[in-house]
Scaffold this motif. Sequence first.
Motif, PDB file in Angstrom:
ATOM      1  N   THR A 123      -1.189  17.132  11.724  1.00 31.32           N
ATOM      2  CA  THR A 123      -0.630  17.583  10.151  1.00 31.32           C
ATOM      3  C   THR A 123      -0.230  19.147  10.081  1.00 31.32           C
ATOM      4  O   THR A 123       0.646  19.427   9.515  1.00 31.32           O
ATOM      5  CB  THR A 123      -1.725  16.917   9.200  1.00 31.32           C
ATOM      6  N   ALA A 142       5.176   8.290  12.969  1.00 33.95           N
ATOM      7  CA  ALA A 142       4.101   7.730  11.832  1.00 33.95           C
ATOM      8  C   ALA A 142       4.942   6.658  11.200  1.00 33.95           C
ATOM      9  O   ALA A 142       4.139   5.707  10.813  1.00 33.95           O
ATOM     10  CB  ALA A 142       4.022   8.722  10.837  1.00 33.95           C
ATOM     11  N   ALA A 143       6.108   6.745  10.825  1.00 38.79           N
ATOM     12  CA  ALA A 143       6.874   5.640  10.077  1.00 38.79           C
ATOM     13  C   ALA A 143       7.517   4.391  11.020  1.00 38.79           C
ATOM     14  O   ALA A 143       7.848   3.206  10.343  1.00 38.79           O
ATOM     15  CB  ALA A 143       7.766   6.365   9.137  1.00 38.79           C
ATOM     16  N   SER A 146       4.005   3.930  15.044  1.00 36.12           N
ATOM     17  CA  SER A 146       2.693   3.361  14.750  1.00 36.12           C
ATOM     18  C   SER A 146       2.731   2.170  14.062  1.00 36.12           C
ATOM     19  O   SER A 146       1.929   1.181  14.423  1.00 36.12           O
ATOM     20  CB  SER A 146       1.865   4.292  13.922  1.00 36.12           C
ATOM     21  N   HIS A 183      -9.490   5.449  14.264  1.00 34.09           N
ATOM     22  CA  HIS A 183      -9.059   6.590  13.653  1.00 34.09           C
ATOM     23  C   HIS A 183     -10.157   7.867  13.490  1.00 34.09           C
ATOM     24  O   HIS A 183      -9.540   8.920  13.139  1.00 34.09           O
ATOM     25  CB  HIS A 183      -8.427   6.321  12.217  1.00 34.09           C
ATOM     26  N   ASN A 193      -7.951   4.170   5.860  1.00 34.41           N
ATOM     27  CA  ASN A 193      -7.719   3.561   7.159  1.00 34.41           C
ATOM     28  C   ASN A 193      -8.377   2.026   6.991  1.00 34.41           C
ATOM     29  O   ASN A 193      -7.434   0.978   7.226  1.00 34.41           O
ATOM     30  CB  ASN A 193      -8.200   3.995   8.355  1.00 34.41           C
ATOM     31  N   THR A 196      -5.986  -0.103   4.272  1.00 30.13           N
ATOM     32  CA  THR A 196      -4.863  -0.558   4.910  1.00 30.13           C
ATOM     33  C   THR A 196      -5.048  -1.752   5.643  1.00 30.13           C
ATOM     34  O   THR A 196      -4.152  -2.567   5.785  1.00 30.13           O
ATOM     35  CB  THR A 196      -3.845   0.831   5.497  1.00 30.13           C
ATOM     36  N   HIS A 217       3.318  -0.618   6.027  1.00 30.30           N
ATOM     37  CA  HIS A 217       2.634   0.470   6.996  1.00 30.30           C
ATOM     38  C   HIS A 217       3.601   1.548   7.192  1.00 30.30           C
ATOM     39  O   HIS A 217       3.315   2.868   6.918  1.00 30.30           O
ATOM     40  CB  HIS A 217       2.230  -0.171   8.163  1.00 30.30           C
ATOM     41  N   ASN A 221       3.085   5.553   5.817  1.00 28.97           N
ATOM     42  CA  ASN A 221       3.034   6.601   6.461  1.00 28.97           C
ATOM     43  C   ASN A 221       4.374   7.560   6.368  1.00 28.97           C
ATOM     44  O   ASN A 221       4.066   8.744   6.450  1.00 28.97           O
ATOM     45  CB  ASN A 221       3.026   5.971   8.062  1.00 28.97           C
ATOM     46  N   ALA A 224       3.669   9.719   3.435  1.00 29.28           N
ATOM     47  CA  ALA A 224       2.797  10.366   3.721  1.00 29.28           C
ATOM     48  C   ALA A 224       3.283  11.925   4.512  1.00 29.28           C
ATOM     49  O   ALA A 224       2.840  13.039   4.465  1.00 29.28           O
ATOM     50  CB  ALA A 224       1.601   9.946   4.684  1.00 29.28           C
TER      51      ALA A 224
END
Length: 231
Positions: A123, A142-143, A146, A183, A193, A196, A217, A221, A224
């Motif tokens: 990040t 992420a999208a 993961s 995580h 986490n 989710t 998910h 993500n 985010a």
Amino acid sequence: MKEFSFKTMFWSWSELILLLLVTFLFVPIVIENLLQDVLYVFLEDSLYSGTLTGLVMSILFTGGVYVIALRPYNLSWRAVGFNSFQTSYWKSIITWTVFLIGTSLIIVILMELLGGTSENTKTQSLQSNMGILSFLFAFVSAAIISPIYEEIFYRGFLYRWFRVKLGVPAGILLSSSVFMLVHIPSYNTLPVNFLTGVIFSWTYEKTGSIYPGMIIHGVFNGIAVVLTALS
């Protein structure tokens, strides 16, 4: 390939133990530390090294599920949730997505008010080195990457194992707890986490498919990453 129902158990304790050893020992030591450090030396960027590490992890988890849990029993990927779901469930997918986004924002704000931070190295790297390539790397990781491998392992295999052995509540609790623990050290987002994990396990339970969890998910993500890029 074998025919089965969602409630059928194929695996013994040995498959669970082997895949948990991969999760809690091999991945943290070899992949997240040694490999990521080596990649960082060459790339000199935590976002790029973290994204490539995530790609390696996706291959490892997906391959591990196939080699340990599917191939020895002549099972198809349907055994870990690659099944179609009713189109009417799209309403629930949208509802759960909105609920997850809203609830997660509240949780993160509360955690930050208590004195913590939800940021991690990827990040921080994305915010300090903003660009189209950096954004694309973060978004794909992420999208797309993961959600695919995490739903295969944590819901498709892990939730199913606990669910058949111990029942739905224990399956949701235990698989979501494992999902939360992996995580660490992003401590401020651990409640998110866990939440989710509960939602994704529930959608798998209701549909017999990991696709709804992957969709929620991925959208969660992806949003985010966008919010991080804009902040």
